[in-house]
Write an enzyme that holds these catalytic residues in place. Sequence first.
Site: not given
Length: 339
Positions: A177, A219
């Site tokens: 992420e 992500k």
Amino acid sequence: MNKDILKETIAELFSDHKGLLAMDESISTCNKRFAAAGIPETVEMRRKYRELIVTTKGLNEGIGGAILFDETVRQNTKDGIQMAEALKRNGIIPGIKVDKHAKPMAGFRGEKITEGLDGLRERLEEYKTLGMRFAKWRAVISIGENIPSVECIEANAVALARYAALCQEADIVPIVEPEVLMDGNHSIDKCYEVTEQVQKILFYQLYKYRIETEGMILKPNMIIQGDESDEKNSVDKVAEYTVNCLLASVPANVPAVAFLSGGQPPELATAHLNAINKNYKKRLPWTVSFSFARAIQQPALEAWNGKDENVEKAQALLYMRAKLNAIARSGQYNLSMEK
């Protein structure tokens, strides 16, 4: 590393248009949201809230996996069932946030570096015994005057790569992420520019550290103007910029992209996800899904308000938001469904 195990987990997580629920808020973040809603900031209230989520009937119709926080992994429902086990009984794969939060980066004012690599191999071994099949590590990149610096981006990309390597070694799928924050008054074009740079540097480091990209989940943030900007952009424009940025910077063999909501209102996050899938389905080499936190949880948290008599209403709202995002994955969502 067993690539087949990683691929099987990813396929299960996103089967039948499902996505991920990020219920991995730290104690301080959860307490902050409780305080805003007038809910007592106690261990027991956090436990009750987590139980509300993991026992929501039918949640697996929209959610394939839930990211937990360490405190939650070690808590039980009122019936003595571990939270992760309650998720599994509800048809949802449990995962775990393993980073130790973003801290100020020494020598780089206004920038942060995520910590938590020390002892990670051993922690992953324990989490695996507790049933965790995937993990998450969040890097935070801010846009501002003279930032982000290349040094900050590179340092966070290396940390993400080292984390991903340890996860794959343990047959745990890494969610990578690299969040470019919405905070600020920057334009959508600036968000595009920085996000493309971040993701290109990230994948260069993932390659250098021998990460199996077919065994990971990206992500990312969507490409949106800063939350203090006067710029107004349509849902379709955000979808266009987001898809073009991904196509310019993300390898086609990454199996899944699961967007973070980044503080967007629930309905808008769902609308953006829907437009991406509806308008560009044939151009997307990846499964494009969601890994939302507030954009799924906030209406339920507000309805619950810490009261047992509100649990059923809160669970209905949680189910609805999860289901609407699953519908958005197929590009079939519209605002009338909010009613």
